[in-house]
Design an enzyme around this catalytic site. Structure first.
Site, PDB file in Angstrom:
ATOM      1  N   LYS A 117      -0.096   6.519   1.191  1.00  0.00           N
ATOM      2  CA  LYS A 117       0.616   6.518  -0.085  1.00  0.00           C
ATOM      3  C   LYS A 117      -0.279   6.039  -1.215  1.00  0.00           C
ATOM      4  CE  LYS A 117       4.821   4.976  -0.394  1.00  0.00           C
ATOM      5  NZ  LYS A 117       6.021   4.125  -0.282  1.00  0.00           N
ATOM      6  N   LYS A 168       1.212  -9.616   7.276  1.00  0.00           N
ATOM      7  CA  LYS A 168       0.428 -10.590   6.526  1.00  0.00           C
ATOM      8  C   LYS A 168      -0.192 -11.624   7.463  1.00  0.00           C
ATOM      9  CE  LYS A 168      -0.801 -12.366   2.475  1.00  0.00           C
ATOM     10  NZ  LYS A 168      -1.543 -11.635   1.438  1.00  0.00           N
ATOM     11  N   LYS A 181      -1.956   0.838  -5.965  1.00  0.00           N
ATOM     12  CA  LYS A 181      -2.956   0.166  -6.806  1.00  0.00           C
ATOM     13  C   LYS A 181      -3.960  -0.604  -5.968  1.00  0.00           C
ATOM     14  CE  LYS A 181       0.282  -1.923  -9.138  1.00  0.00           C
ATOM     15  NZ  LYS A 181       1.486  -1.165  -8.800  1.00  0.00           N
TER      16      LYS A 181
END
Length: 339
Positions: free
Chosen positions: A201, A114, A204
């Site tokens: 993978k 991040k 969403k």
């Protein structure tokens, strides 16, 4: 008679659940209800590590609970609850934060990723403290319920190791308090890949929504996504994840949804079109009953509230006993001795 194993799993209310969630986790959660003392929670506090629209978060939280009920979780056979409705979670997290080292949290891979996305000097300044400390809250989630086993994927192993380290450190400093949990490795073939980018993978957050099959996708939408799945140009149906990731992903989806072995199944098809048709048929048969149950459950918010109230009460029976013991171990006075 052997003691019953306790297992704990959680999922964030980050939007509509997809096929990877179901095949990779939820289906095994359903089976676990009859094999262990199972605790399942929607970890809505973890969702707050990134900015949230309050109304959207409330809606997604109820949708996540409805999805878990639709796939087969039964409140009579497991404890299903919201993390935020059991206040011992953040309370224990504070006790554990006081045992955790700054350096070990800074080494957490997801935190480093991040910070890296923010880029540049001083990038950490743009990352919330909650994102930095949430692995300790995750450890509290696990340790509160004295879980013996925790199902984890590769991306969560580091977090489980932190939970184990904190449990062992606390037990060493203050006396036996927490069960040291073991990782439960997901079954082979549970890794569901994106239909458009079969080397990553299913998620969403993928660049194209066409690569992600949602649990509640209508049949016509599901079929369209499978028909458009990326394959390759040689035309041979063969299970070879390294050289033919798209075709191999379709074969794994067929095996996971209808049964069978991907290599054996490959021999039944002479064209990609026939394979895609079979995959679509199998996924529609698998997901359509879940989609129908989901709509029914979500249409009764009163029942959802009753399920969550029952689950929170059951969870607090265990969580409060663990927290009280941990608080006493570190020297905090119980409420009855104050005032």
């Amino acid at each position: 008679m052997a003691a019953v194993t306790r297992v704990l799993s959680g999922v964030q209310p980050s939007g509509e659940m997809h096929l990877g969630n179901y095949l990779g986790a939820f289906r095994s959660w359903v089976a676990e209800q009859d094999q262990a003392d199972a605790f399942y929670c929607v970890v809505d506090l973890h969702a707050l590590t990134v900015p949230q629209d309050p109304e959207a978060l409330r809606r997604r939280t109820l949708e996540a609970v409805a999805c878990l009920l639709a796939v087969g979780l039964d409140p009579a056979r497991c404890t299903l609850f919201l993390q935020s409705q059991v206040p011992e979670h953040p309370r224990l997290a504070w006790l554990l934060e006081c045992q955790a080292a700054f350096g070990e949290l800074r080494r957490m891979t997801q935190f480093k990723d991040k910070v890296g996305r923010h880029g540049g000097e001083g990038a950490e300044a743009g990352v919330s403290v909650g994102l930095f400390t949430y692995p300790v809250l995750m450890a509290a989630d696990i340790l509160l319920y004295q879980a013996d086993r925790v199902p984890v994927g590769d991306d969560q192993r580091q977090h489980l190791e932190l939970a184990r380290d904190l449990a062992e450190r606390f037990n060493h400093r203050f006396g036996p308090t927490f069960t040291v949990p073991e990782a439960a490795v997901p079954p082979v073939g549970a890794r569901v890949m994106d239909l458009q980018e079969p080397t990553r993978k299913m998620s969403k957050s993928a660049a194209s929504p066409q690569g992600t099959v949602l649990v509640v996708d209508p049949p016509e939408v599901l079929r369209r996504k499978v028909r458009r799945a990326v394959t390759d140009s040689d035309g041979e149906v063969r299970y070879d994840p390294a050289r033919k990731p798209g075709v191999s992903n379709l074969l794994e989806l067929l095996a996971a949804s209808a049964g069978g072995d991907p290599t054996t199944l490959a021999g039944q098809f002479s064209s990609y079109g026939a394979l895609k048709e079979a995959v679509a048929d199998a996924l529609v048969a698998l997901l359509e009953p879940i989609r129908d149950r989901y709509a029914t459950v979500l249409a009764d918010p009163g029942e959802l509230e009753r399920v969550l109230a029952k689950g929170a009460a059951q969870a607090r029976e265990v969580a409060s006993a663990t927290y009280d013991l941990a608080a006493e171990r570190v020297g905090l006075l119980p409420p009855s001795s104050v005032g």
